[in-house]
Design a protein around this motif. Sequence first.
Motif, PDB file in Angstrom:
ATOM      1  N   MET A   1       0.736  -1.548   0.182  1.00 29.05           N
ATOM      2  CA  MET A   1      -0.359  -0.269   0.290  1.00 29.05           C
ATOM      3  C   MET A   1       0.787   1.469  -0.152  1.00 29.05           C
ATOM      4  SD  MET A   1      -2.970   0.866   3.106  1.00 29.05           S
ATOM      5  CE  MET A   1      -3.426  -0.676   2.624  1.00 29.05           C
ATOM      6  N   SER A   2       1.020   2.545  -0.788  1.00 34.65           N
ATOM      7  CA  SER A   2       1.454   3.509  -0.279  1.00 34.65           C
ATOM      8  C   SER A   2       0.939   4.095   0.087  1.00 34.65           C
ATOM      9  CB  SER A   2       0.925   4.182  -1.594  1.00 34.65           C
ATOM     10  OG  SER A   2       0.805   3.503  -3.187  1.00 34.65           O
ATOM     11  N   VAL A  79      -0.047   8.263   2.512  1.00 37.58           N
ATOM     12  CA  VAL A  79      -0.833   7.296   2.903  1.00 37.58           C
ATOM     13  C   VAL A  79      -2.726   8.464   2.392  1.00 37.58           C
ATOM     14  CG1 VAL A  79      -0.642   5.397   3.807  1.00 37.58           C
ATOM     15  CG2 VAL A  79      -1.536   7.504   5.290  1.00 37.58           C
ATOM     16  N   ASP A 309      -8.517  -0.148   7.092  1.00 37.52           N
ATOM     17  CA  ASP A 309      -7.795   0.078   5.658  1.00 37.52           C
ATOM     18  C   ASP A 309      -7.451   1.278   5.547  1.00 37.52           C
ATOM     19  OD1 ASP A 309      -8.547   0.597   2.998  1.00 37.52           O
ATOM     20  OD2 ASP A 309     -11.171   0.493   2.692  1.00 37.52           O
ATOM     21  N   SER A 311      -6.062   2.826   2.709  1.00 37.78           N
ATOM     22  CA  SER A 311      -6.227   3.117   1.204  1.00 37.78           C
ATOM     23  C   SER A 311      -6.816   4.212   1.448  1.00 37.78           C
ATOM     24  CB  SER A 311      -7.068   2.257   0.745  1.00 37.78           C
ATOM     25  OG  SER A 311      -8.558   2.116   0.583  1.00 37.78           O
TER      26      SER A 311
END
Length: 378
Positions: A1-2, A79, A309, A311
């Motif tokens: 994940m970035s 993020v 989460d 994202s």
Amino acid sequence: MSGFDLEDGTIHVGQMTALSGPVAPTAGEQVVGQQAYWDYVNEQGGIAGKYPVEVITADNQYNPQLAVQEYQKIKDQVVMLSGILGDASVEALLPILEQDGAVAVPSTQSARFADYANLAPTFQSYQTNVWNTLSYLAAEGEIDESSIVCGMVQADQSGQARLDAIEFGAEKLGFTVGQPAEFAPVDAAFTGQVQALKNQNCDVVVFGGAANNTPNVVAAATQLDFNPTWIAEFFAMSDSFRESPIAGYLEENFIITGMAGDLDDTSIPGLEQLTELIAPTPVTMQHVYGFMQGLAASKILEKAVELGDLSGPGLQEAIAQIDEVEFMGLNGPVTWGPVGERVLPDTTSIFAYDAAAQYGLRNLVVGYVAPEGQGPGF
């Protein structure tokens, strides 16, 4: 994940601010204030007690075009954005953030940014600060129905917000509204605008500039012997003004809005914590502003970790599920939740300028709320 390092559990957030350019000195204090909050979080083990936070800072130079360029450089490393300095930069980035599903804390006081699911507004609006201060001045007998109130603002949305607050104040308090004077953020000469305000006999002028504008505005007002009550926000001030030739004019003529109270008042929990974290550096209002941005971003990350989460869509859902965020006594709370149900803080701390006080701000009232009520959209 970035922006999330699975190996060491580090969460990376991005801060978009002016490390260079005309507002760099005061913007740098925001950087220090925000880092202080992340230091506070990391001392406790990080988000949820186990995920430390690191900040990647990008330099927009208070320029919206550069903000877009810098965002493209860092977006895959973070993020979320824990701050975007400047209304124009937020405006420029907003469609890109929406396309990317990215979340940001806007470092502005524009009420319109409360209406986007991927933005987490933190501060009271420009309108609220202006209106609360006009109400306070009326309560103190410094504004009445014979007064003329004018605006000296940027020709943009932030300027219009201040003018809207003046119009609302006129409806409630009965004063006359003068014609506004406009300027650009990088303007250095203000004689024409100040002369226009003086010609109207403005008793009060709502000023929408930043610290790089203030010395030249004061120089023009002094030259023209124009001495209204100026209402300015804290970002029109700089600690350097305390020992400058403009200090006397500021003390005689300026009322300043901000958060918290006297900046050495450690009975306020947030000021106590911030003072300890950045010691021996004296706390400025810009430090407070950055500290609050870090606090706001941390609440989003905490909820997102709880939901599992990190994202962009997960962070948006986190904001939608957070009701009220409090700021350790530094400001009134903000209500997030779904778009359409958000409520910005309604409080304004009001200060006189005093070169002997920390950051030049001597508190007159903490967390003032106009008893006449807030205007629509404030």
